[in-house]
Design an enzyme around this catalytic site. Structure first.
Site, mmCIF file in Angstrom:
data_model
loop_
_atom_site.group_PDB
_atom_site.id
_atom_site.type_symbol
_atom_site.label_atom_id
_atom_site.label_comp_id
_atom_site.label_asym_id
_atom_site.label_seq_id
_atom_site.Cartn_x
_atom_site.Cartn_y
_atom_site.Cartn_z
ATOM 1 N N ARG A 54 -11.621 -14.436 3.657
ATOM 2 C CA ARG A 54 -12.617 -14.257 4.388
ATOM 3 C C ARG A 54 -12.147 -13.973 5.968
ATOM 4 O O ARG A 54 -11.875 -15.074 6.623
ATOM 5 C CB ARG A 54 -13.901 -15.452 4.563
ATOM 6 C CG ARG A 54 -15.105 -14.723 5.035
ATOM 7 C CD ARG A 54 -16.249 -15.839 4.551
ATOM 8 N NE ARG A 54 -16.416 -15.938 3.116
ATOM 9 C CZ ARG A 54 -17.114 -17.146 2.790
ATOM 10 N NH1 ARG A 54 -17.361 -18.080 3.349
ATOM 11 N NH2 ARG A 54 -17.409 -17.161 1.475
ATOM 12 N N ARG A 81 -22.110 -11.915 -14.055
ATOM 13 C CA ARG A 81 -21.987 -13.124 -13.262
ATOM 14 C C ARG A 81 -23.280 -14.004 -13.267
ATOM 15 O O ARG A 81 -24.128 -13.440 -13.281
ATOM 16 C CB ARG A 81 -21.631 -13.205 -11.712
ATOM 17 C CG ARG A 81 -20.753 -14.072 -11.055
ATOM 18 C CD ARG A 81 -19.937 -13.616 -9.740
ATOM 19 N NE ARG A 81 -18.844 -13.396 -10.097
ATOM 20 C CZ ARG A 81 -17.862 -13.288 -9.022
ATOM 21 N NH1 ARG A 81 -18.254 -13.375 -7.821
ATOM 22 N NH2 ARG A 81 -16.729 -12.953 -9.497
#
Ligand code: SF4
Length: 755
Positions: A645, A448
């Site tokens: 989340r 990433r």
């Protein structure tokens, strides 16, 4: 650290009947992905031809893996389930909280000090509930899983986005939020939208400077960061069979960068070699016995266009090494075009740091290939121009490559070995720089490279490539250098060229390790005490949420009417708040602070109906809670989109919000709310959103006859004495209504365990 052979046998035992049932139900040959998915349907889930990308299906994963940052809330929740042990084999890996600054030993000791309370908690809770615990320094979750736990045809969920790494060994391995991990450990089924299928046919064979990393760098360029969304990527073909298992792991790992649910390779000879080389001969023997089920059907691979939603073909013999970036992993440059791109785009050509390793690229093969380049730098009297770091993925790999002299080679070249942990890959990097405002370039073998990901500096241009290409660039210190064609001037003034890298797939003397860093759980965990300091700011044991009181919810105050986008990041912000992710009360101080208040177009400023004053959302909610007044949050379309989340559902629940009423929900967040015992409802007519006023008191009626498919009624009592009343929808099934009534799914499991 023993893998669970009995569990694997049980999984393999059901393959032939499950695959036969799936063939019958779908009436067609099957891809590998479908075989694994059908073999893991949850008990009671029917075999049928699931609509890809549409149907939600319950699965029963075989394993759970958690990294230390996300494990905290997952385990705090799991403790609520009242189970003596986890329902499926599970592990915790301490890798994300170690900051890279000086070098492996010093950095590791600092981390053990700084994170002591978190490590103590994770170690003790693992010990108690039968969870394998990998201590700080043992390695990075995905590398440790590949070496020890991944198995062909298995299904795993992990609380980290690069969990798909295990696809290199033929496992469907999917990154999830902590709430999902908690459910599976507690014995609940796990829901996934039946994925679309992308087939990648690999032909030919890699050679020279090209490596497995270049396959995924190329795929990322083709599919872009969104192209894999909702899909599982299945690799096949003779080219796939020619790749090492760890190379396949690299490809699956970085498949997260195209948004894919996961990626997977079939079981083959390379997988068997890796299993045997990592002391898992028994698994290889079991897999050999059912190997026809651990790959796609021949008809599928002969005519892939008929069976996959999309097919990509890559000829490995023609694949050039790639460099991707900056700022996004899908900006793919074949090495022959990269120098021109650097010049045209005015990216800083001077390379400041090269970083190899991480969970993506630190196999024995990776390290030996990179070291063969490093060796040449030493032998050919080249001075390494950029800083150079090596992050081993596990203690086993570190020990083995050290024993075989490769770390010594990197040291001769000027490299610094960092701890076996995430470090710079996740921004845990105290980078030394004389001027952070300078535009600068780094190159990594990680996965990433979004802005600020590695060092928090928006001026850093991060590129991604294979470890051997990174090593060559670090030696040259120049991004316009092409190691395949260009020469470098050595310390004696001679022009020298780097030869092609040479790698060794498996260590000739075998893998070795003195202390892998594993702590087995206690046989009987009932006496183990979970360590949480009551004064801790980072950890807090959870109390069960209260059950529903059995009446309609009347007189709720409007906390906020959120306008426009309200993602899980608006509801529970990340960044500095992440340090509180194991402490529900502290992290709740970020609740909805990113949401825009419809009435004043401002974030984190809402009217407190008790005082008439405007204040931050969390403080206002705490005031209502202190006065025993329930509240409601109103939202717009797709409320709760973004990463799964669990805090975004737990915080409102903890602070006393009773219901979330929106135009529409993002599915995962809606499910998370239901699991926490929260009422999530939608306007039957979205225009009713406009009727909600700032000083409203709100009733929710119909809860005493709450039933699947039956609408509820919302009554708005406006300040001027007028009222509005309208129908609202919900998607609760019978089971989820029970969750609501009990105050949360875990309360039900705890009750069941107590009986
Ligand atoms: S090394 Fe990087 S990608 Fe791998 S688990 Fe750690 S942070 Fe994630």
């Amino acid at each position: 650290m023993a893998f669970d052979l009995d569990m694997i046998k049980k999984v393999y035992d059901r393959y032939s009947t499950r695959v036969a049932a799936a063939r019958k139900a779908t009436g067609k040959p099957l891809t590998l992905t479908e075989k694994i998915l059908y073999a893991h349907l949850s008990e009671g889930e029917a075999h049928k031809a699931f609509a890809r990308g549409v149907d939600y299906v319950d699965f029963a994963p075989d394993r759970v893996a958690m990294q230390d940052a996300t494990a905290q809330m997952a385990l705090l929740q799991f403790m609520q389930a009242g189970r003596p042990k986890v329902a499926v084999p599970s592990t915790v890996h301490c890798d994300h909280l170690i900051q890279a600054k000086i070098g492996a030993e010093v950095d590791l000791n600092t981390a053990k000090d700084t994170n002591k309370e978190v490590y103590d908690f994770l170690a003790s809770v693992s010990d108690k509930y039968g969870i394998g615990f990998w201590k700080p320094g043992a390695g990075i979750i995905h590398q440790v899983v590949l070496e020890n736990y991944a198995f062909p045809g298995g299904m795993m969920i992990g609380t980290d986005s690069h969990t798909p790494n295990a696809g290199g060994l033929g496992m469907i391995a999917i990154g999830v939020g902590g709430a999902d991990a908690c459910d599976v450990m507690a014995g609940l089924p796990w829901e996934l939208k039946f994925p679309k299928l992308i087939g990648v046919k690999l032909t030919g064979k890699l050679s020279g400077w090209s490596s497995a990393k270049d396959v995924i760098l190329k795929v990322a360029g083709i599919l872009t960061v969104k192209g894999g969304t909702g899909a599982i990527v299945e690799y096949f073909g003779e080219g796939a069979r020619s790749l090492s298992a760890t190379g396949k792991g690299t490809i699956c790992n970085m498949g997260a960068e195209i948004g894919a649910t996961t990626s997977v390779f079939g079981y083959d000879e390379k997988a068997a070699i890796y299993l045997r080389g990592t002391k898992r001969e028994e698994i290889a023997a079991l897999a050999d016995a059912i190997k026809e089920h651990l790959t796609g059907d021949a008809e599928v691979y002969a005519n892939p266009e008929q069976y996959f939603d999309q097919v990509i073909e890559i000829n490995l013999s023609e694949l050039e090494p790639h460099v991707n970036g900056p700022f996004t992993p899908d900006l793919a440059w074949p090495i022959s075009k990269f120098a021109a791109a650097v010049k045209e785009n005015n990216w800083p050509a001077t390379l400041e740091v090269g970083l190899i390793g991480s969970c993506t690229n630190s196999s024995y093969e990776d390290i030996t290939r990179a070291a063969s380049i490093a060796r040449q730098a030493v032998d050919k009297h080249l001075k390494t121009k950029a800083e150079f770091t090596i992050t081993p993925g596990s203690e086993q790999v570190r020990y083995t490559v050290d024993r075989d002299g490769y770390l010594g080679t990197f040291a001769e070249m000027g490299g610094v070995v960092l701890a076996n942990a995430c470090g710079p890959c996740i921004g845990q990097w105290a980078r030394h720089t004389d001027d952070p405002t300078r535009k600068n370039s780094i190159i990594t073998s990680f996965n990433r490279n979004f802005a600020k990901r590695q060092d928090g500096n928006p001026n850093t241009h991060a590129f991604v490539a294979s470890p051997e290409i990174v090593t060559a660039f670090a030696i040259a210190g120049d991004l316009t250098f092409n190691p395949l064609t260009d020469t470098l001037t050595n310390e004696q003034g001679q022009q020298v060229k780097l030869d092609e890298p040479q790698g060794i797939e498996m260590p000739i003397k075998g893998y070795a390790v003195e202390d892998a860093g594993y702590q087995a759980p206690a046989e009987d965990g009932s006496k183990v005490e979970v360590k949480v300091d009551p004064k801790s700011a980072r950890l807090q044991l959870l109390d069960p949420f209260a059950a529903w009181e059995g009446t309609d919810l009347n007189g709720l105050k409007l906390l906020i009417k959120a306008k426009g986008k309200c993602t899980t990041d608006h509801i529970s912000m990340a960044g500095p708040w992440l340090k509180f992710r194991g402490h529900l009360d502290n992290i709740s101080n970020n609740m909805l602070i990113g949401a825009i208040n419809y009435f004043n177009n401002t974030a984190d400023s809402v009217k407190n109906q008790l005082t008439g004053e405007y204040g931050p959302v969390p403080a206002t909610q705490r005031d209502y809670k202190a006065n025993n007044i329930g509240t409601i949050v109103v939202g717009d379309e797709n409320y709760g989109e973004g990463s799964s989340r669990e805090h975004a559902a737990m915080e409102p629940r903890h602070l006393g919000v009773r219901a979330i009423l929106v135009k529409s929900f993002a599915r995962i967040h809606e499910t998370n709310l239901k699991k926490q015992g929260m009422l999530g409802i939608t306007f039957a007519d979205p225009a009713d959103y406009d009727k909600v006023q700032e000083d409203d008191s709100i009733d929710i009626q119909g809860l005493t006859s709450f039933a699947p498919g039956k609408q509820l009624t919302v009554v708005l009592h406006h300040k001027d004495g007028s009222t509005d009343s309208f129908a609202v929808n919900h998607t609760y099934n019978a089971q989820q209504i029970e969750w609501f009534k009990a105050g949360g799914a875990l309360n039900i499991i705890r009750k069941q365990m107590a009986n």
